[in-house]
Design an enzyme around this catalytic site. Structure first.
Site, mmCIF file in Angstrom:
data_model
loop_
_atom_site.group_PDB
_atom_site.id
_atom_site.type_symbol
_atom_site.label_atom_id
_atom_site.label_comp_id
_atom_site.label_asym_id
_atom_site.label_seq_id
_atom_site.Cartn_x
_atom_site.Cartn_y
_atom_site.Cartn_z
ATOM 1 N N GLY A 195 -28.789 -21.432 108.891
ATOM 2 C CA GLY A 195 -27.491 -21.295 108.887
ATOM 3 C C GLY A 195 -27.643 -22.391 109.928
ATOM 4 O O GLY A 195 -26.527 -22.828 110.000
ATOM 5 N N ALA A 196 -28.584 -22.201 111.041
ATOM 6 C CA ALA A 196 -27.573 -22.996 112.181
ATOM 7 C C ALA A 196 -28.891 -22.588 112.882
ATOM 8 O O ALA A 196 -29.847 -22.478 113.163
ATOM 9 C CB ALA A 196 -26.654 -22.961 113.080
ATOM 10 N N GLU A 215 -25.180 -19.789 118.771
ATOM 11 C CA GLU A 215 -26.060 -20.920 118.499
ATOM 12 C C GLU A 215 -25.822 -21.283 119.822
ATOM 13 O O GLU A 215 -26.476 -21.350 120.998
ATOM 14 C CB GLU A 215 -25.800 -21.982 118.289
ATOM 15 C CG GLU A 215 -26.234 -21.377 116.303
ATOM 16 C CD GLU A 215 -27.509 -21.145 116.360
ATOM 17 O OE1 GLU A 215 -28.398 -21.115 116.953
ATOM 18 O OE2 GLU A 215 -27.642 -20.483 114.285
ATOM 19 N N HIS A 249 -26.879 -18.702 123.022
ATOM 20 C CA HIS A 249 -28.293 -19.580 122.463
ATOM 21 C C HIS A 249 -28.509 -19.668 124.621
ATOM 22 O O HIS A 249 -29.693 -19.999 124.451
ATOM 23 C CB HIS A 249 -28.669 -20.054 122.266
ATOM 24 C CG HIS A 249 -29.590 -18.936 120.084
ATOM 25 N ND1 HIS A 249 -30.338 -18.505 121.139
ATOM 26 C CD2 HIS A 249 -29.528 -19.098 119.515
ATOM 27 C CE1 HIS A 249 -30.884 -17.247 120.254
ATOM 28 N NE2 HIS A 249 -30.225 -18.040 119.039
HETATM 29 N N1 BES Z 1 -33.114 -20.110 116.333
HETATM 30 C C1 BES Z 1 -31.961 -19.438 115.329
HETATM 31 C C2 BES Z 1 -32.496 -21.226 113.528
HETATM 32 C C3 BES Z 1 -33.893 -21.263 113.441
HETATM 33 C C4 BES Z 1 -34.602 -19.705 113.422
HETATM 34 C C5 BES Z 1 -34.158 -22.736 113.128
HETATM 35 C C6 BES Z 1 -35.516 -20.395 112.222
HETATM 36 C C7 BES Z 1 -35.434 -21.967 112.451
HETATM 37 C C8 BES Z 1 -36.696 -21.033 111.810
HETATM 38 C C9 BES Z 1 -30.697 -19.929 115.487
HETATM 39 O O1 BES Z 1 -30.155 -19.121 116.351
HETATM 40 C C10 BES Z 1 -30.479 -18.184 114.532
HETATM 41 O O2 BES Z 1 -30.710 -17.411 114.525
HETATM 42 N N2 BES Z 1 -29.596 -19.047 113.060
HETATM 43 C C11 BES Z 1 -29.703 -17.601 112.182
HETATM 44 C C12 BES Z 1 -27.597 -17.311 112.338
HETATM 45 C C13 BES Z 1 -27.492 -16.509 112.908
HETATM 46 C C14 BES Z 1 -26.096 -16.326 113.419
HETATM 47 C C15 BES Z 1 -28.396 -14.661 113.204
HETATM 48 C C16 BES Z 1 -29.429 -18.335 111.036
HETATM 49 O O3 BES Z 1 -29.627 -19.538 110.620
HETATM 50 O O4 BES Z 1 -29.795 -17.776 110.140
HETATM 51 ZN ZN ZN Z 2 -30.932 -17.302 116.865
#
Ligand code: BES
Ligand code: ZN
Length: 869
Positions: free
Chosen positions: A268-269, A305, A308
Site C-alpha cells: 500500500g505505502a 505512514e 511511523h
Molecule cells: N512498512 C509498511 C510497508 C511495507 C510492508 C513495505 C512490507 C515493504 C514490505 C507500511 O508501513 C505498511 O504497513 N503499509 C500497509 C498499509 C497500512 C495502512 C497497514 C500496506 O502497505 O499494506
Molecule cells: Zn506500517
C-alpha cells in the site's frame, strides 16, 4: 567456473530469533552516489565503519555487479574478500574502516519492485523494506544498524524531479544534459528507510507549523492529471500531524515531508524517512474516480505512514522478528485516528471484520504464527494479518486496560527511553509498564503464542439472591510447534442489561473479584473463573467483549432471543453489530430460524437509519461467503454456503417488503453535510438497490441505470453497475462499455471495471480468460492483478473451481517476476485442506505439482507451509 561436483543439498535457510547477534560493525555515516542511465545505474557508497565486536566485516548484497572495493583508500584484490550471491565478507578488517564500493545495478529491468526499480515510463523509485537496500549497494542491511545518510542523485534532465531523504543541500548541472541533487538526512536511520525518486512528476504543495513552531513544507508528487486527486491526502496529512501532537505529544522533526505516488507498488505505502512512497491506490482520492471505501483507506494509510515517523523510524526494530513492534503499534494508532474521522463504532466494526476475515483463519491454519514469529525463511512472507492486525489488538488490549491517561504515560516513557534506538517487543512492554505503573509483562505471552483463544462464557441468574454469575473459560488449540501454551490475559469489557426495560445496569461485583473489575473491564488471565455480580434485581442480558476488547472467539450460551435483544438495546454500536453477526452465523451455518433476526432488524432499523446511516448500513452485513467458509474446518462445500446465504438474502428482501424501495427513494446523499453521513446514505442506497433486485422489482434496473448515469460519485456509480452486471440486466453491457469509455485512462477506476466482472457470481474460466487477455490487463502492475484475483475471490465457489488454476498459474509466473506478490496470491488457497472431497484432493494435487516448479524463497516457503498440514 566452480561446478558443484557434490550432490546439491538444499541448505536450511531458516533464520531464528534465538540466533540474534549484535552487528560486528556500526556505520557512522554513509555517502551514496546514484547515477541513473538508460541501461544501467552506477552506485558508489562510502561507509565509515567502526568495529563493535570481533568477527568479519560483512556487507550484504544481491544482484550487484561489483566494480571496485577499497578500505581506507586501498583497493582490495579479489583474494582479499569473499563474495557470494548474498554477501561480501572481509576478515581481519581494521577497527576503523572507510569502505568504498562501486557497483552496477539494473533498475530498468527490475520486475520485483524491490530495491531501485523503473516504475513505468518516467519514474524510478525505491522500496527497501525489509531487505531491498542490499539490491542497491553492499551494506549491513539490517534494522539495528543506524546511520546518517548523505545522498547524491544524478540523472538525465528528462527527469526533473530528483529526491532523497532529508534536506536538499545542493543542486546543479552534471553536464551532457544531466543534473544532480544532494540530500542530507540528519537523523540516524536503518537502511530500509532509505528512499530516492527520479522522475517526471507534478507536485501539490502545502505547509504545516508544528506545535514546536517548525515550519514544514509538505509535497505530494504525482502525475499531472492526478494532482487534483491529492487534496484529500494532503488534508489527511495535516490532520495526522496535529493528531499525533495532541494524542501522543509527537511533533514532526524535519523541514519537509514528501509523498510520491506510483502505480507500480507491491504494497500500500512505505514510510521512508521524510519521503514516503505510496501506491496510487492509497494516495489518490476523489469522489468521481474512487469509492468512499478507498477515500477512507487513503486517509488511514496517510496517517499510518506518518505515524511511523515516531513508531518505526525514530524508534525502530532491532530485527525483523520484532516487526509487529512498529506495525502493530502503528496500525493501532491509525485505527484510533480513523475512529475520529467517521462513526467510531463503524470504524471498529470494519477493523474487527478484517481481523476475523483474515487473521482468525490465518491463525487457525497452516500459516499460523505468533505475532512475533521465532523463525522464518523469507521475512517478506511475514507481513501478515497476524503481525499487523493481531499486533494492533495486543496494543489495544493494553490501552483498554490502562485507560487513556496511564497509556499516555506509558507511551511517553517509551519515546523518552528509546528515541534513536532499535528495540524489541520486551522494551516496549517494559516502557509501558514503567510509565503507567501497571505491570503488563503477562501480555508478552500474546506476542509469543500463536492461535486464537476460545472464550467460553455461561451466565446464571439467581433470583433469590439477586446475583448474576458469569463463568469464563479460555482454551487454545494445541499447536505442534508450541506445545506449552499458557492462559492469556484477556480484558473482558462487559455490561449487563435489564431484560425487561432494556436499561444498562450498574455493575456491582462480589468481593472476590472487586479489585479486578473496573469501568466494566475484567482482566481474565486464568484458565477458568466465575465472577459474581450482586444487586441485580432482574434477569440480565450480558454483553461481553464490548468493542471487541480482546481478539478471541467468544462462545456464549445466548438464546437467539437474547441476541435479538442486544441488537435492539445494546448502546455500544460494535456489540449491536456483533449480535447480528452471531445470529446470522447461527442461521447460515447451524440452520437456526431466521425469523427472530428478521423481526429484530425490522424493528431496529428505522431509528438507526435516522441516527447513524453508516452504522445502519453495517447492520445489513451478512457474513461473506469467504468468512463463513473460514468458520468451517472440514468437509467445506462452498456451494452449500452459497445457497444458504443466497436464500437468506432473498428472505430478507421479501421480508422487508415496501420498506426497501421506499427507503431507496427517500435517501438523499447530496443533502448530507458530513462525508461520513453521506457515505452511509450511499451505502444504504446501494444495499436497497440490490435488495430490490432480489425482490424482482420491475423497475429496479431502470432505477439502477438511472443512478449509474446521473451520479458523479464513484460509490453510487459502482453500486448501480454491480446490480446491473451481477444480475445480467439488459442494460449491463451498455453500462460496462460506458464505464470503460469514461475511465479507460484512470487506472484506479479501471481496476474496478475489472473487479466487477471478475466478481460476477456466474463468472467462469472464460470470464477470467477474457479479462486477463484484455489489452488493459497487465501482469507487471500488482493493482491490476489484484483487481481480477480479488474480484474472483469474492465468490469462493469460483475460487475453488476454475480459480485454483488461476492462482496456481499466477504464483508460477510471479515466482520469478515478482515473488512477493506471487507468494501473497497463493495464500488465497491456504484453506484447501478444509474442502470436502473430491475438491480437497484435487487442490492438493495441483499444489504439489507446483512445488518443483517454483524457485523463490517467498513462494516455496508459503507452499511448503500450506502443504505441511
Ligand atoms: N512498512 C509498511 C510497508 C511495507 C510492508 C513495505 C512490507 C515493504 C514490505 C507500511 O508501513 C505498511 O504497513 N503499509 C500497509 C498499509 C497500512 C495502512 C497497514 C500496506 O502497505 O499494506
Ligand atoms: Zn506500517
Amino acid at each position: 567456473m566452480n561446478i558443484a561436483a557434490h550432490p546439491v543439498v538444499e541448505a536450511d535457510q531458516t533464520v531464528y530469533l534465538k540466533d540474534y547477534q549484535k552487528p560486528t560493525f556500526s556505520v557512522e555515516s554513509i555517502q551514496l552516489d546514484i547515477r541513473v542511465f538508460a541501461e544501467q545505474t552506477l552506485v558508489t557508497a562510502t561507509l565509515k565503519m567502526q568495529r563493535q565486536t570481533p568477527g568479519d566485516l560483512v556487507l550484504l548484497g544481491r544482484d550487484l555487479e561489483l566494480k571496485s572495493i577499497s578500505i581506507n583508500g586501498k583497493q582490495l584484490s579479489e583474494s582479499e574478500y569473499k563474495l557470494d550471491a548474498e554477501q561480501l565478507s572481509i576478515s581481519n578488517a581494521p577497527d576503523e574502516a572507510v569502505v568504498e564500493t562501486e557497483v552496477v545495478i539494473h533498475p530498468e529491468t527490475n520486475t520485483q519492485l524491490e530495491g531501485l526499480y523503473l516504475a513505468g515510463g518516467d519514474l524510478f523509485v525505491t522500496q527497501n523494506e525489509p531487505e531491498g537496500f542490499r539490491k542497491i549497494t553492499f551494506y549491513p542491511d539490517r534494522p539495528d544498524v543506524l546511520s546518517v545518510f548523505t545522498t547524491r542523485v544524478e540523472a538525465d534532465k528528462k527527469y526533473p524531479v530528483l529526491l532523497a531523504n532529508g534536506n536538499l543541500i545542493e543542486a546543479g548541472e552534471a553536464g551532457e544534459g544531466r543534473h544532480y541533487t544532494i540530500w542530507e538526512d540528519p537523523t540516524k536511520k536503518p537502511s530500509y528507510l532509505f528512499a530516492c525518486v527520479i522522475g517526471d512528476l507534478a507536485v501539490l504543495k502545502d505547509r504545516y507549523t508544528t506545535s514546536e513552531g517548525r515550519d514544514v513544507a509538505l509535497e505530494i508528487y504525482a502525475e499531472e492529471k492526478d494532482i487534483p486527486k491529492c487534496h484529500i491526502a494532503m488534508e489527511a496529512l495535516k490532520h495526522s500531524m496535529r493528531w499525533d501532537e495532541e494524542h501522543y505529544g509527537r511533533p514532526y522533526d524535519l523541514d519537509n515531508y514528501m509523498i510520491v505516488a506510483t502505480s507500480q507498488f507491491n504494497m500500500g505505502a512505505m514510510e521512508n524517512k521524510g519521503l514516503n512512497i505510496f501506491n496510487t491506490s492509497c494516495v489518490l482520492a476523489d469522489e468521481e474516480y474512487t469509492t468512499d471505501a478507498a477515500i477512507m483507506r487513503v486517509q488511514s494509510v496517510i496517517a499510518h505512514e506518518y505515524f511511523h515517523n515516531w513508531t518505526g523510524n525514530r524508534i525502530t526494530c532491532r530485527d525483523w522478528f520484532q516487526l509487529c513492534l512498529k506495525e502493530g503499534l502503528t496500525v493501532f494508532r491509525d485505527q484510533s485516528f480513523s475512529e475520529d474521522l467517521q462513526s467510531a463504532a463503524v470504524q471498529r466494526i470494519d477493523d474487527v471484520a478484517v481481523l476475523k476475515a483474515h487473521q482468525f483463519p490465518e491463525d487457525a491454519g497452516p500459516l499460523s504464527h505468533p505475532p512475533r514469529p521465532d523463525h522464518f525463511v523469507e521475512i517478506n512472507n511475514f507481513y501478515t494479518a497476524t503481525v499487523y492486525e493481531k499486533g494492533a489488538e495486543i496494543n489495544r488490549m493494553m490501552a483498554t486496560l490502562l485507560g487513556k491517561e496511564k497509556f499516555r504515560k506509558g507511551t511517553d516513557e517509551y519515546f523518552k527511553r528509546h528515541d534513536g534506538q532499535a528495540v524489541t517487543v520486551e522494551d516496549w512492554v517494559a516502557a509501558l509498564t514503567a510509565g503507567s505503573g501497571v505491570d503488563l509483562s503477562e501480555f508478552l505471552l500474546w506476542y509469543n503464542q500463536p492461535g486464537t483463544p476460545k472464550l467460553e462464557a455461561k451466565g446464571e441468574y439467581d433470583t433469590e439472591n439477586q446475583t448474576y454469575r458469569l463463568h469464563l473459560k479460555q482454551s487454545l488449540k494445541t499447536h505442534p510447534k508450541y506445545p506449552d501454551l499458557k492462559a492469556l490475559p484477556v480484558p473482558v469489557a462487559l455490561a449487563l442489561f435489564n431484560a425487561q426495560t432494556g436499561e444498562q445496569e450498574t455493575l456491582h461485583s462480589t468481593a472476590i473479584v472487586e479489585n479486578n473489575v473496573k469501568d466494566g473491564v475484567y482482566l481474565f488471565d486464568q484458565p477458568e473463573v466465575t465472577i459474581e455480580f450482586t444487586g441485580v434485581t432482574a434477569k440480565p442480558v450480558a454483553s461481553l467483549l464490548r468493542n471487541f476488547s480482546a481478539p478471541v472467539n467468544l462462545e456464549f450460551n445466548y438464546s437467539d432471543e437474547e441476541l435479538a435483544f442486544l441488537l435492539q438495546y445494546e448502546t455500544n454500536g460494535f456489540n449491536q453489530w456483533q449480535a447480528t453477526q452471531t445470529l446470522l452465523e447461527r442461521i447460515l451455518l447451524n440452520g437456526h430460524d431466521a425469523q427472530i433476526y428478521l423481526n429484530a432488524i425490522q424493528q431496529t432499523l428505522p431509528a438507526v437509519i435516522a441516527k447513524d446511516p453508516l452504522l445502519a448500513s453495517r447492520l445489513f452485513d451478512v457474513p461473506a461467503e469467504g468468512y463463513l467458509g473460514s468458520r468451517i474446518d472440514q468437509n467445506y462445500n462452498p456451494a452449500v454456503v452459497n445457497e444458504a446465504r443466497e436464500a437468506l438474502l432473498n428472505q430478507l428482501a421479501q421480508n422487508l417488503g415496501d420498506f426497501v424501495k421506499e427507503t431507496y427513494l427517500s435517501l438523499q446523499p447530496e443533502e448530507q453535510k458530513e462525508f461520513s453521513q453521506a457515505m452511509g446514505v450511499r451505502a444504504l442506497k446501494n444495499i436497497m438497490l440490490s435488495l430490490m433486485a432480489r425482490q424482482g422489482d420491475a423497475e429496479v434496473f431502470d432505477l439502477a441505470y438511472q443512478q449509474y448515469q446521473q451520479t458523479g460519485n464513484m460509490s453510487e456509480r459502482l453500486g448501480a453497475l454491480k446490480v446491473l452486471v451481477w444480475n445480467d440486466a439488459a442494460q449491463a453491457k451498455e453500462a460496462l462499455q460506458d464505464f470503460y469509455t469514461r475511465f479507460k485512462d484512470e487506472a484506479l477506476s479501471l481496476d474496478q471495471w475489472f473487479m466487477i466482472q471478475a466478481a460476477h457470481p456466474k463468472a467462469t474460466a472464460e470470464t477470467v480468460q477474457y479479462l486477463t487477455s484484455h489489452a488493459d490487463y497487465d501482469l507487471s502492475t500488482p493493482n491490476r492483478i489484484r483487481s481480477v484475483s480479488g474480484g474472483l475471490n469474492v465468490n469462493p465457489v469460483n475460487t475453488w473451481s476454475f480459480g485454483v488454476q488461476h492462482f496456481i498459474q499466477l504464483a508460477k509466473y510471479l515466482d520469478e517476476k515478482n515473488p512477493i506478490v506471487g507468494s501473497r496470491l497463493l495464500q488465497v488457497l491456504s484453506r484447501w485442506y478444509t474442502l470436502a472431497e473430491p475438491q480437497r484432493s484435487e487442490v492438493k494435487t495441483a499444489l504439489e505439482a507446483l512445488k518443483p516448479q517454483v524457485k523463490s524463497k517467498n513462494v516455496s516457503e508459503t507452499l511448503n507451509s500450506m502443504l505441511s498440514i
